[in-house]
Enzyme design. Structure first.
Site, PDB file in Angstrom:
ATOM      1  N   ARG A 188      16.338  19.031 -86.723  1.00 46.30           N
ATOM      2  CA  ARG A 188      16.095  18.081 -85.629  1.00 46.30           C
ATOM      3  C   ARG A 188      15.173  16.959 -86.107  1.00 46.30           C
ATOM      4  NH1 ARG A 188      14.036  21.622 -80.687  1.00 46.30           N
ATOM      5  NH2 ARG A 188      13.737  19.543 -79.783  1.00 46.30           N
ATOM      6  N   CYS A 248       6.352  17.324 -80.588  1.00 41.42           N
ATOM      7  CA  CYS A 248       7.532  18.189 -80.735  1.00 41.42           C
ATOM      8  C   CYS A 248       8.670  17.550 -79.947  1.00 41.42           C
ATOM      9  CB  CYS A 248       7.227  19.613 -80.274  1.00 41.42           C
ATOM     10  SG  CYS A 248       6.672  19.740 -78.554  1.00 41.42           S
TER      11      CYS A 248
END
Length: 297
Positions: A188, A248
């Site tokens: 990611r 995040c």
């Protein structure tokens, strides 16, 4: 002033079991199950809590205790909202809060709530090392059904030092006043694996360092030792003597970075609350670094 015991970031399953068996006078304990899962997993954290939880625990809903006016997921609520919510779960000024979750990793979302309590001025808060996973492995007792803790009076005052905003991160692209660690999975971060949210492409903020949150955990789901965590930061050239911010996907697993730094003696790591979702939605395409599609508009 809380005793050192209450300020410990981690407590063991055996410690919690003993504290439940023999409560200490003047030091009320409140367990909170802070389980939360990405919608794509199809898990209902509250229903699972009602099926099984640690005796005496109450369920802390990260989505409910959030700024519901924000376009971004589970952003930090106002102090009044947090105080009212925590009080309803039985948390008072003198309460030692112990937080866990039921994730397969051991701890996943619980560090977010540990960070929230600290951000609102309550430092008598710990995490159950290994979460429910480790509790089950120790064959310790469980309860079921809804919890009904006795309400308590809780006061909250937000310390802004615990939070970074989009503007702070954007300004840091030029000033480099602080290091930024991103705790998402490497794919990611690099832009080679999809984000779990529709409309958000993977990638990262320029200049950030990637330490996936799972790197802070052992195979058994327990937190790694401070020595191992320090080595983890050193490997990624993160200097714990200098300012550090964690990010995040939406401000949940970033709190593992703050926890890891705390265990190494650095208690002052703020969270970029909007994290990647906000950054992707607001940043210029050139400020979305990706090996994949990136941002095209």
């Amino acid at each position: 002033m809380a005793s050192p015991q209450l300020c410990r970031a981690l407590v063991s399953a055996q410690w919690v079991a003993e504290a439940l068996r023999a409560p200490r006078a003047g030091q009320p304990l409140q367990l909170l199950d802070a389980s939360w899962y990405l919608p794509k997993l199809g898990r209902d954290a509250r229903r699972e809590f009602e099926e099984r939880h640690i005796p005496g625990a109450a369920f802390f809903d990260i989505d409910q205790c959030s700024d519901r006016t924000s376009p971004y997921d589970h952003m930090l609520p106002g102090a009044e909202h947090f105080a009212e919510y925590a009080g309803r779960l039985g948390v008072g000024a003198a309460t030692h809060v112990v937080i866990y979750d039921a994730s397969d990793q051991g701890l996943y979302s619980a560090p977010r709530v540990w960070w929230m309590f600290r951000a609102f001025g309550h430092h008598a808060v710990s995490l159950l090392d290994g979460g429910l996973r480790h509790w089950l492995r120790q064959n310790l007792p469980l309860s079921s059904g809804k919890s009904q803790p006795a309400p308590a009076e809780f006061r909250a005052q937000l310390d802004p030092a615990f939070i970074k905003t989009y503007e702070d991160i954007k300004e840091n692209l030029e000033s480099r006043r602080f290091q930024v660690v991103d705790s998402r999975a490497t794919g990611r971060f690099r832009g080679t694996e999809p984000e779990p949210r529709d409309g958000i492409e993977p990638g990262h903020i320029p200049g950030t360092v990637n330490i996936p949150f799972t790197d802070f955990l052992s195979q058994e789901g327990l937190e790694k030792s401070p020595e191992e965590i320090r080595h983890l930061f050193q490997e990624k050239k993160v200097d714990l003597s200098k300012p550090l911010v964690a990010t995040c996907g939406s401000g949940v697993t970033a709190c593992h970075v703050a926890l890891g730094a705390y265990l190494c003696g650095k208690p002052d790591v703020p969270i970029y609350d909007g994290s990647w979702v906000e950054w992707y939605m607001r940043a210029r395409p050139e400020d979305v670094i990706s090996e994949g599609r990136g941002k095209t508009h």
